[in-house]
Design an enzyme around this catalytic site. Structure first.
Site, short mmCIF file in Angstrom:
data_model
loop_
_atom_site.label_atom_id
_atom_site.label_comp_id
_atom_site.label_asym_id
_atom_site.label_seq_id
_atom_site.Cartn_x
_atom_site.Cartn_y
_atom_site.Cartn_z
N ASP A 1 85.22 65.81 115.32
CA ASP A 1 85.54 64.46 114.26
C ASP A 1 84.65 63.60 114.78
OD1 ASP A 1 87.52 66.88 113.74
OD2 ASP A 1 88.13 65.65 112.09
N HIS B 1 91.68 60.41 108.59
CA HIS B 1 90.32 60.84 108.86
C HIS B 1 89.64 59.83 108.90
CE1 HIS B 1 92.26 64.64 110.04
NE2 HIS B 1 91.56 65.55 109.82
N ASP C 1 91.99 63.35 114.68
CA ASP C 1 91.33 63.60 113.71
C ASP C 1 92.36 63.39 113.02
OD1 ASP C 1 93.94 64.83 114.46
OD2 ASP C 1 93.34 66.74 112.83
N ARG D 1 98.99 64.02 111.88
CA ARG D 1 99.75 65.73 111.05
C ARG D 1 98.94 66.65 112.49
NH1 ARG D 1 95.97 68.26 107.00
NH2 ARG D 1 94.48 67.87 108.98
N GLU D 2 97.63 66.18 112.72
CA GLU D 2 97.66 66.67 114.14
C GLU D 2 97.47 65.61 115.71
OE1 GLU D 2 94.48 69.42 113.68
OE2 GLU D 2 95.11 68.93 111.82
N GLU E 1 91.05 62.69 104.59
CA GLU E 1 90.57 63.93 105.45
C GLU E 1 89.45 64.43 103.75
OE1 GLU E 1 93.68 66.68 106.12
OE2 GLU E 1 92.37 68.14 107.46
N TRP F 1 81.20 71.25 116.34
CA TRP F 1 82.21 70.61 117.61
C TRP F 1 82.24 70.39 119.07
CZ3 TRP F 1 82.89 71.44 112.62
CH2 TRP F 1 83.95 70.86 111.82
C1 BGC Z 1 91.50 69.17 111.78
C2 BGC Z 1 90.30 68.38 111.20
C3 BGC Z 1 89.45 69.52 112.21
C4 BGC Z 1 89.42 70.57 111.65
C5 BGC Z 1 88.45 71.66 112.52
C6 BGC Z 1 91.25 69.91 110.90
O1 BGC Z 1 92.90 71.00 111.24
O2 BGC Z 1 92.61 67.77 111.00
O3 BGC Z 1 89.73 67.11 111.63
O4 BGC Z 1 88.50 68.74 112.61
O5 BGC Z 1 90.49 70.72 111.35
O6 BGC Z 1 87.76 72.52 111.05
#
Ligand code: BGC
Length: 926
Positions: A491, A818, A479, A483-484, A800, A556
Site C-alpha cells: 500500500d 484505504h 492500510d 480493520r488492520e 479499499e 509489496w
Molecule cells: C490489506 C491491504 C493489503 C492486502 C494484501 C489487505 O487485507 O488491507 O491493503 O495490502 O491485504 O493483499
C-alpha cells in the site's frame, strides 16, 4: 530586497531536539522578492548550546545549493547545537539566519520500571480463518480479558527552577508522561508502532517550563498499545510482549551550572487509575468515579499511599532516538448531526470518515455508562452499519459518569478508531451535537500541496485522498485505520509519490524504512508484507508464514526499492538511497536466487524444454503473491472465472490470475530502481550489472508471456499497464500492447480494471502512448469502477474497493479508508495541474497544465525542498493564462502540450511569471 533565508531545517525538521544521526543534513530556503539575486556561497558555523563553543565551521563554500552535509562534524549524543547560516548572493550581499538541532541520547544504561501487573492475555488467531472476518467476539466481555493501564509516579526535589530540562522517555506499551500534573509535550500514543523486538524509540521533551523549585512529580500512564494490545488483520494480542514497562531520564540544568539526572529508582510507585482497559482495536473504558485527584502533582502524595513498588529490570533492546513528528491531535470536527435511524438508534454523524476518537460532554447520574460504537458507514436504509468485523475489532469506548453537577468531559487516551458515525448507547438526556467532537489524530505532518480547480468533484477526490493519508500516516503507514492498522508495504509503495507530494513525509518514512530494514535483515533479504511484522506471524517454521503462506510478495516487498527512490526523487536527499542501497541489493539478490530455485507449478521440470527451464530460472514467478490485488473485474463478477465464487475466493482470483506475472514485472522494476539508485550514488559497476540482469529478465519475460498480438498472460488491463510502464515488452510489440490495452478499456465500457499494483501507472501509460483523451475519460468516469463514482456516492475518503458502496446504496463490509487508489493524485498534480519533478528535488520541474482536459482553471502548488512551486491557470477558447511561481533553486520547463504554444521563453528561472498560452493551428491534442 536582499536574499532572505527561511525554513532552516536539520534532517527535514524544524529545530529537532534529538536526531538519530550525529551529523544532520541542513537545508534552508531562499527568496529574493523583486530582485534577481542568486546564491553563490554559504557558510555554516555550529556552536554547542551549553557553553557557546564553536565546534564546527565550514568556512565559505562556493555553492548555489540550499543544503549542506557537515563533513567532519559529529555531534555528541545528548548535546544541543545552534547553527548560524550565512549565504552570499551574486551581488555580494550576505544574508544570515540561525536555528538549532540536538543529537538524541538513547543508549544509556537504562532500567525498565516494571509495575506489578497481570501479563496481557495472549489471544487471537495466528492463521487466517473465517473468524478473522466474522462478527466481533463478544462472548467474553473486554473487562474480563483486558487489564487496566498503570499509573506511575516518581517524586523528587530541586533546589531551584531549571534553566533547561529534557525528559527522555519510552516504553514497552504506550505511555503518557506528565510533570506536575501537566502533559510533557502534546504527543499521543508514544512511542508509536515499530519493530520493538529490534529497537525502541525514545521521545525527547522540553519540560523546562513544567518544573519548579522544591517537590516535583513525574507521572506516567502506561497502556497496552501496539506492543501488547491487539493489532493486524488477525486481531491478535501480545505480539511483541505481554508485560508493560517504561524507562526515562530527566536531565535538568540549573542556573548554577549543575546538572541533575532523575532516573527511575525504587521510589517509583504504581496504582490502578480510572481506565479499566484500553486497547487500540477494542477501545477504552474510563470510570470517572475512580479518578485520583493529584495523582501526578506534588500535593497528591496520599493518592499513592498504597502504591505498589515497581521492579527495575535492565533494558536489553537497543533504545534509539525518535526522529520526526509525533502523533498529535491534528484537527477537531464538530458533530454535524445526531440522527435517530430508522431502526431507532441514536447515531452521531461527523460528516467525514477519519481516524481518531470522540471527545464528549455529558451530564448525568453517577455510575451511568455511556457506550460509543464506531463505524464508517450507514446502510442503504440509513441504519448504523458496523463495516469492520472480526476478532477484537470492537471499536467501542465506554465512559462511566462520576455524576458531577457541572457535567463532565471525556476523550479516550490510548485508543483510536476509524469512523464517521458513532452509535450512542446509554447517553443521558437528549444528545446535543454540540457535545460531540471528533478528534482527528495522526503524525503531525505538514501539508505540502494544494489543488483547487473548476471541477469540484476532482477537488473532492484530492481532498478525500488527503483524508485517507491523514488517517493512515498514523504511527506507521497503514492500510486502514480500523480493520488492520498494519504497515502493508505494498500500500505504501503504491501511494508514496502522492504521499510525498501532499505532506512532509521525509522523517516519517525514513523512520519506517529503518523498520523495514531491520525486519528485512532477519529474513535473508525478504521484505515482509507488513512492517512492523509481528514475529509470530513471520515465523518461517510455520507452514503459513506471513499471511496464508504469502511472505515475499511482488509489489509489496519491492517497497524497499520503490519508496527510497521516490523519496529521493521528491526530496533530492541522497541519503534515502545511501541508507537503503544494501537493503535494495539484498532484496534483488533474493529475487534472483529465488527465481533460479522456483518455477510456476504449471511447469513440469521433467518435461519442459531446457530453453523454457532456463527462462524460468531467470523469472521470479514461482512464489505466491497478491498479484494485481482487487482488480475490479475479479470482484464484480464480470470475468468468466469469477462466476459462482464466494466472497473470499473472488478476492483471491486476482492473485490466481496475475501473480505469476506481477512477480517478474516487479523483479524488473526493482532491478531498474536498484540500478538507478546505484548510478545516482556513483556505483556504476553495480548499476551496470543490475541493468544486465534486468535485460535478461526482460528477454525471458517477453519470450514467456508477451504474444505477437500484444496480449500478455491473462490479457488483463493491469498486466498490460505494468508491462508497458516497466518497459517489459519488446519495442516492436509495444504498439500492439498499447492497442490491446485500449481495446480492453473500451471493452470495459471505458472503465479501469486495474488492481492495487497497476493502478498508479494506468493513466501515465495511456497518456505517454498517445491516448490522452482516454486517460482523461478514465479520470472523470463516474460509473463504477471509477474515482468519481466514489465521490458521487458520498465518499469522504478513498475506499479499499471500487465497489464498497453499490449503486443501490448497499454497503460491502470493506474498509472505507484505504489510501492505495488515491495514488491518482500524483497524476492529477503532474498531468492536470501540471507540476512535475524532472530532476530529484524538483531542481528541474516541468510545468505542463492540461489545457485540453476536464479543467477550465486550476490553482495548485507543491512545496519542493527549495520552496513553493505554484501554478494558477485559466483557459479560454483560443488561449489560456498561466501564472507560475518558481523558487530560487528550481528551473522550470514550460510545456504547453500538443496543439499549444507559449509566448515566452519556455525555460523559467526563479520568480513569478505570467505567461500566455496560445492554440497553434498546425496540430490538435490527441
Ligand atoms: C490489506 C491491504 C493489503 C492486502 C494484501 C489487505 O487485507 O488491507 O491493503 O495490502 O491485504 O493483499
Amino acid at each position: 530586497m536582499p536574499l532572505l533565508l527561511t525554513d532552516l531545517r536539520a534532517d527535514h525538521l524544524v529545530r529537532p531536539l534529538a536526531l538519530r544521526r550525529t551529523s544532520p543534513r541542513l537545508t534552508w530556503r531562499l527568496s529574493a522578492e523583486g530582485t534577481r539575486i542568486l546564491p553563490r556561497a554559504h557558510r555554516i558555523r555550529v556552536t554547542r548550546a551549553r557553553d557557546g563553543e564553536t565546534v564546527h565551521d565550514t568556512d565559505w563554500l562556493d555553492s548555489a545549493e540550499s543544503a549542506a552535509e557537515l563533513a567532519g562534524f559529529s555531534g555528541e549524543p545528548g548535546a544541543e547545537y545552534r547553527w548560524d547560516l550565512s549565504v552570499r548572493g551574486d551581488d555580494g550581499t550576505v544574508a544570515t539566519a540561525s536555528s538549532t538541532f540536538g543529537i538524541g541520547l538513547a543508549d544509556w544504561d537504562a532500567a525498565w520500571v516494571e509495575p506489578p501487573q497481570q501479563p496481557v492475555l495472549v489471544e487471537g488467531p495466528l492463521e487466517l480463518g473465517p473468524e478473522v472476518f466474522a462478527a466481533a467476539d463478544t462472548a467474553t466481555p473486554p473487562g474480563d480479558r483486558l487489564h487496566p493501564p498503570r499509573y506511575l509516579r516518581q517524586s523528587f526535589d530541586l533546589p531551584s527552577a531549571p534553566v533547561s530540562a529534557r525528559l527522555r522517555i519510552t516504553s514497552q506499551g504506550v505511555h503518557h508522561p506528565s510533570v506536575n500534573g501537566r502533559p510533557a509535550g502534546d504527543g499521543l500514543l508514544a512511542p508509536g508502532y515499530e519493530s520493538y523486538q529490534h529497537e525502541i524509540s525514545v521521545m525527547t521533551h522540553d519540560v523546562t517550563a513544567l518544573l519548579r523549585p522544591g517537590r516535583n512529580v513525574l507521572g506516567v500512564i502506561l497502556g497496552d498499545g501496539w506492543y501488547a494490545g491487539r493489532i493486524s488483520i488477525l486481531g491478535r494480542s501480545a505480539q511483541y510482549g505481554d508485560v508493560l514497562r517504561a524507562t526515562w531520564r530527566l536531565e535538568i540544568d540549573l542556573a548554577d551550572g549543575s546538572q541533575h539526572v532523575i532516573r527511575p529508582d525504587e521510589g517509583v510507585r504504581s496504582v490502578r487509575g480510572p481506565i479499566d482497559w484500553s486497547d487500540i482495536f477494542i477501545g477504552e473504558r474510563h470510570d470517572a468515579r475512580a479518578e485520583i485527584d493529584g495523582w501526578d502533582t506534588p500535593d497528591g502524595d496520599d493518592a499513592f499511599a498504597d502504591g505498589a513498588p515497581c521492579a527495575l529490570v535492565p533494558v536489553e533492546v537497543p533504545l534509539v532516538p525518535f526522529v520526526g513528528e509525533p502523533i498529535r491531535r491534528v484537527r477537531e470536527l464538530p458533530a454535524q448531526a445526531v440522527l435517530t435511524t430508522p431502526s431507532g438508534e441514536t447515531v452521531v454523524d461527523f460528516g467525514q470518515v477519519l481516524a481518531g476518537r470522540v471527545r464528549m460532554r455529558v451530564r448525568g447520574e453517577r455510575g451511568t455508562v455511556v457506550r460509543l460504537e464506531h463505524a464508517e458507514v450507514v446502510d442503504a436504509e440509513g441504519n448504523f452499519l458496523d463495516n469492520i468485523l472480526g476478532v477484537n475489532k470492537d471499536q467501542a469506548d465506554e465512559y462511566v459518569l462520576a455524576g458531577r453537577s457541572e457535567g463532565e468531559e471525556w476523550e479516550p487516551l490510548f485508543t483510536f478508531h476509524g469512523f464517521r458515525y458513532v452509535k450512542l448507547i446509554g447517553y443521558p438526556g437528549t444528545p446535543d451535537p454540540a457535545n460531540f467532537t471528533a478528534v482527528v489524530i495522526a503524525n503531525d505532518l505538514e501539508a505540502t500541496a494544494s489543488f483547487t480547480s473548476s471541477h469540484p468533484r476532482l477537488d473532492r477526490l484530492v481532498e478525500n485522498t488527503v483524508w485517507s493519508q491523514r488517517s493512515n500516516f498514523l504511527a506507521v503507514p497503514t492500510d486502514c485505520p480500523q480493520r488492520e492498522r498494519a504497515g502493508w508495504t505494498g500500500d505504501l509503495q503504491i501511494f508514496v509519490p502522492t504521499a510525498a507530494t501532499l505532506m512532509g513525509v521525509a522523517a516519517f518514512l525514513e523512520r519506517w524504512l529503518r523498520n523495514v530494514r531491520v525486519d528485512q535483515a532477519a529474513h535473508d533479504g525478504v521484505v515482509p508484507i507488513i512492517v512492523p511484522m509481528p514475529p509470530a506471524m513471520d515465523d518461517p517454521t510455520r507452514p503459513n508464514a506471513g499471511l496464508g503462506g504469502i511472505h515475499a510478495a511482488a509489489g509489496w516487498a519491492d517497497a524497499i526499492t520503490i519508496a527510497p527512490w521516490e523519496l529521493y526523487r521528491h526530496y533530492g536527499d541522497p541519503r534515502f538511497l545511501r541508507d537503503n542501497l544494501d537493503a535494495m541489493r539484498a532484496w534483488v539478490e533474493y529475487q534472483t536466487a529465488d527465481a533460479a530455485a522456483t518455477h510456476p507449478s504449471r511447469i513440469d521440470p521433467d518435461t519442459a524444454s531446457e530453453e523454457v527451464l532456463a527462462r524460468h530460472r531467470l523469472l521470479w514467478n514461482g512464489q505466491p503473491n497478491f498479484g494485481d490485488w482487487l482488480a475490479p473485474s475479479t470482484l464484480d463478477g464480470s470475468r468468466p472465472e469469477a462466476a459462482g465464487l464466494d466472497e473470499f475466493s473472488a478476492i483471491m482470483l486476482a492473485p490466481q490470475l496475475t501473480a505469476e506475472l506481477t512477480g517478474p514485472l516487479f523483479q524488473i522494476r526493482s532491478l531498474d530502481l536498484y540500478a538507478a539508485s546505484a548510478a545516482a550514488l556513483g556505483e556504476h559497476d553495480t548499476a551496470a550489472r543490475a541493468r544486465e540482469q534486468a535485460a535478461a529478465v526482460r528477454a525471458a519475460f517477453a519470450a514467456e508471456y508477451v504474444g505477437e498480438d500484444g496480449r500478455i498472460g491473462p490479457d488483463m488491463q493491469g498486466i498490460a499497464v505494468l508491462a508497458l510502464a516497466f518497459d517489459a515488452v519488446p519495442a516492436e510489440i509495444r504498439p500492439r500492447v498499447v492497442e490491446r490495452l485500449v481495446e480492453l478499456v473500451h471493452a470495459a465500457g471505458d472503465h479501469l480494471d486495474t488492481g492495487f499494483v497497476s493502478v498508479p501507472f494506468l493513466l501515465d501509460v495511456l497518456w505517454d502512448n498517445g491516448h490522452r483523451d482516454l486517460a482523461r475519460t478514465l479520470l472523470t468516469q463516474d460509473t463504477a469502477p471509477s474515482w468519481l463514482y466514489e465521490v458521487d456516492h458520498g465518499a469522504t475518503t478513498i475506499w479499499e474497493s471500487w465497489h464498497a458502496v453499490h449503486e443501490d446504496g448497499t454497503v460491502e463490509r470493506m474498509s472505507m479508508n484505504h489510501y492505495a487508489f488515491g495514488c491518482v493524485v500524483d497524476w492529477i498534480m503532474r498531468r492536470q495541474a501540471g507540476i512535475e519533478a524532472i530532476e530529484p528535488g524538483y531542481r528541474v520541474t516541468r510545468i505542463s497544465p492540461d489545457l485540453d482536459g476536464p479543467l477550465d482553471h486550476c490553482r495548485a502548488h507543491v512545496d519542493a525542498p527549495a520552496g513553493r512551486i505554484a501554478v494558477d491557470w485559466r483557459r479560454r477558447d483560443a488561449d489560456a493564462d498561466l501564472t507560475v511561481e518558481i523558487p530560487i533553486g528550481v528551473r522550470a520547463r514550460l510545456d504547453a502540450g500538443p496543439g499549444w504554444r507559449v509566448d515566452v521563453d519556455d525555460d523559467l528561472g526563479p520568480g513569478t511569471h505570467t505567461v500566455r498560452l496560445l492554440r497553434s493551428e498546425e496540430s490538435t491534442a490527441s
